[in-house]
Design a protein around this motif. Structure first.
Motif, PDB file in Angstrom:
ATOM      1  N   SER A   1      55.552  29.491  40.824  1.00  0.00           N
ATOM      2  CA  SER A   1      56.020  28.223  41.389  1.00  0.00           C
ATOM      3  C   SER A   1      57.549  28.261  41.468  1.00  0.00           C
ATOM      4  N   PRO A   2      58.184  27.404  42.281  1.00  0.00           N
ATOM      5  CA  PRO A   2      59.638  27.437  42.418  1.00  0.00           C
ATOM      6  C   PRO A   2      60.354  27.307  41.076  1.00  0.00           C
TER       7      PRO A   2
ATOM      8  N   GLY B   1      57.431  37.558  37.013  1.00  0.00           N
ATOM      9  CA  GLY B   1      56.060  37.974  36.679  1.00  0.00           C
ATOM     10  C   GLY B   1      55.092  37.759  37.824  1.00  0.00           C
ATOM     11  N   ALA B   2      53.828  38.020  37.548  1.00  0.00           N
ATOM     12  CA  ALA B   2      52.779  37.878  38.564  1.00  0.00           C
ATOM     13  C   ALA B   2      52.539  36.403  38.866  1.00  0.00           C
ATOM     14  N   ALA B   3      52.431  36.095  40.150  1.00  0.00           N
ATOM     15  CA  ALA B   3      52.216  34.704  40.561  1.00  0.00           C
ATOM     16  C   ALA B   3      50.801  34.264  40.233  1.00  0.00           C
ATOM     17  N   ALA B   4      50.675  33.043  39.754  1.00  0.00           N
ATOM     18  CA  ALA B   4      49.370  32.450  39.460  1.00  0.00           C
ATOM     19  C   ALA B   4      49.038  31.437  40.546  1.00  0.00           C
ATOM     20  N   SER B   5      47.764  31.176  40.725  1.00  0.00           N
ATOM     21  CA  SER B   5      47.360  30.107  41.640  1.00  0.00           C
ATOM     22  C   SER B   5      47.628  28.767  40.956  1.00  0.00           C
ATOM     23  N   TYR B   6      48.087  27.806  41.730  1.00  0.00           N
ATOM     24  CA  TYR B   6      48.306  26.466  41.184  1.00  0.00           C
ATOM     25  C   TYR B   6      48.144  25.442  42.289  1.00  0.00           C
ATOM     26  N   ASN B   7      47.925  24.202  41.870  1.00  0.00           N
ATOM     27  CA  ASN B   7      47.778  23.089  42.805  1.00  0.00           C
ATOM     28  C   ASN B   7      48.947  22.122  42.659  1.00  0.00           C
ATOM     29  N   VAL B   8      49.338  21.560  43.788  1.00  0.00           N
ATOM     30  CA  VAL B   8      50.255  20.420  43.788  1.00  0.00           C
ATOM     31  C   VAL B   8      49.357  19.196  43.900  1.00  0.00           C
ATOM     32  N   LEU B   9      49.460  18.303  42.928  1.00  0.00           N
ATOM     33  CA  LEU B   9      48.593  17.128  42.881  1.00  0.00           C
ATOM     34  C   LEU B   9      49.309  15.880  43.391  1.00  0.00           C
ATOM     35  N   LEU B  10      48.607  15.094  44.177  1.00  0.00           N
ATOM     36  CA  LEU B  10      49.074  13.772  44.561  1.00  0.00           C
ATOM     37  C   LEU B  10      48.608  12.819  43.468  1.00  0.00           C
TER      38      LEU B  10
ATOM     39  N   LYS C   1      47.935   9.256  42.320  1.00  0.00           N
ATOM     40  CA  LYS C   1      47.695   7.949  42.926  1.00  0.00           C
ATOM     41  C   LYS C   1      48.113   6.827  41.970  1.00  0.00           C
ATOM     42  N   ARG C   2      48.244   5.645  42.505  1.00  0.00           N
ATOM     43  CA  ARG C   2      48.714   4.509  41.699  1.00  0.00           C
ATOM     44  C   ARG C   2      47.742   4.129  40.589  1.00  0.00           C
ATOM     45  N   ASP C   3      46.453   4.435  40.757  1.00  0.00           N
ATOM     46  CA  ASP C   3      45.480   4.125  39.702  1.00  0.00           C
ATOM     47  C   ASP C   3      45.413   5.222  38.637  1.00  0.00           C
ATOM     48  N   GLY C   4      46.264   6.243  38.766  1.00  0.00           N
ATOM     49  CA  GLY C   4      46.300   7.335  37.795  1.00  0.00           C
ATOM     50  C   GLY C   4      45.442   8.519  38.155  1.00  0.00           C
ATOM     51  N   SER C   5      44.578   8.372  39.138  1.00  0.00           N
ATOM     52  CA  SER C   5      43.745   9.496  39.582  1.00  0.00           C
ATOM     53  C   SER C   5      44.599  10.462  40.412  1.00  0.00           C
ATOM     54  N   THR C   6      44.060  11.649  40.645  1.00  0.00           N
ATOM     55  CA  THR C   6      44.796  12.654  41.419  1.00  0.00           C
ATOM     56  C   THR C   6      43.892  13.277  42.472  1.00  0.00           C
ATOM     57  N   GLU C   7      44.523  13.871  43.460  1.00  0.00           N
ATOM     58  CA  GLU C   7      43.812  14.703  44.423  1.00  0.00           C
ATOM     59  C   GLU C   7      44.717  15.862  44.778  1.00  0.00           C
ATOM     60  N   VAL C   8      44.127  16.964  45.218  1.00  0.00           N
ATOM     61  CA  VAL C   8      44.924  18.139  45.557  1.00  0.00           C
ATOM     62  C   VAL C   8      45.679  17.855  46.865  1.00  0.00           C
ATOM     63  N   PHE C   9      46.991  18.004  46.798  1.00  0.00           N
ATOM     64  CA  PHE C   9      47.882  17.796  47.932  1.00  0.00           C
ATOM     65  C   PHE C   9      48.145  19.120  48.640  1.00  0.00           C
ATOM     66  N   ALA C  10      48.224  20.206  47.845  1.00  0.00           N
ATOM     67  CA  ALA C  10      48.433  21.548  48.386  1.00  0.00           C
ATOM     68  C   ALA C  10      47.987  22.569  47.345  1.00  0.00           C
ATOM     69  N   ARG C  11      47.579  23.746  47.837  1.00  0.00           N
ATOM     70  CA  ARG C  11      47.168  24.853  46.965  1.00  0.00           C
ATOM     71  C   ARG C  11      48.086  26.048  47.173  1.00  0.00           C
ATOM     72  N   TYR C  12      48.461  26.709  46.084  1.00  0.00           N
ATOM     73  CA  TYR C  12      49.311  27.902  46.142  1.00  0.00           C
ATOM     74  C   TYR C  12      48.688  29.013  45.323  1.00  0.00           C
ATOM     75  N   PRO C  13      48.853  30.292  45.650  1.00  0.00           N
ATOM     76  CA  PRO C  13      49.392  30.749  46.948  1.00  0.00           C
ATOM     77  C   PRO C  13      48.356  30.601  48.036  1.00  0.00           C
TER      78      PRO C  13
END
Length: 195
Positions: A166-167, A172-181, A183-195
């Motif tokens: 991640s930035p 080292g070796a890059a790992a897969s990660y998610n950028v989460l949105l 939400k106002r109620d505290g829940s999340t959803e995937v906004f973007a996936r890397y790599p």
């Protein structure tokens, strides 16, 4: 440490906790005032007809006021623990993408996270604010720009933990990660996936 124009770093570890909090609030107040002035200026352009808008824009550029308008979506205030070095690297990646980042060293980063809607499971090493959105952790500049363009009704974005690749965490070796949105109620959803 003092104020530095590029990669601004403000150190509030000296002095009382109240003076650190007041200084951080003063910075946010200045950013908010600037955003309000710039938003009012933009609104005045939208209310005029096209010929008046062109004249107004010409005046703005002639007076050299285009920089504050262009920078509106790029001013980021970020808090970090003084012992963390990767936060500066993340800020450098954002600056390379045309954003201006003001870093503030604080001792109680957990308090900042809580104030900005970040729960422990979403936490990383630094917390930032841009245009009312919270940015938690090593979120890529492209996703911050997308957030500001789409303007969802949300708290902001989070990259929990400190994933390799991640930035600011490119060693080292890059790992897969998610950028989460977040939400106002505290829940999340995937906004973007890397790599």
């Amino acid at each position: 440490m003092g104020h530095v124009e590029h990669g601004t770093l403000l150190d509030f570890d000296a002095g009382s906790p109240d003076s650190r909090d007041n200084s951080a609030h003063q910075i946010l107040a200045r950013v908010n005032r600037r955003a309000q002035v710039d938003a009012a200026c933009l609104a005045s352009f939208q209310e005029t007809d096209m010929s008046k808008s062109k004249t107004s824009l010409a005046i703005v550029f002639a007076l050299g006021l285009s920089a504050p308008l262009a920078a509106l979506a790029q001013d980021i205030v970020a808090w970090r623990s003084p012992s963390c070095g990767c936060c500066r690297l993340w800020a450098k990646r954002l600056e390379d993408a045309g954003m201006k980042v003001t870093m503030i060293d604080v001792r109680d980063i957990a308090k900042i996270k809580k104030e900005h809607g970040i729960t422990p499971e979403l936490a990383s090493c630094h917390t930032a604010i841009v245009e009312g959105y919270t940015i938690e952790g090593h979120v890529p500049a492209s996703e911050i720009k997308r957030l500001l363009a789409e303007r969802p009704d949300a708290i902001g974005l989070s990259v929990p933990g400190m994933p390799a690749g991640s930035p600011g965490m490119e060693q080292g070796a890059a790992a897969s990660y998610n950028v989460l949105l977040v939400k106002r109620d505290g829940s999340t959803e995937v906004f973007a996936r890397y790599p």
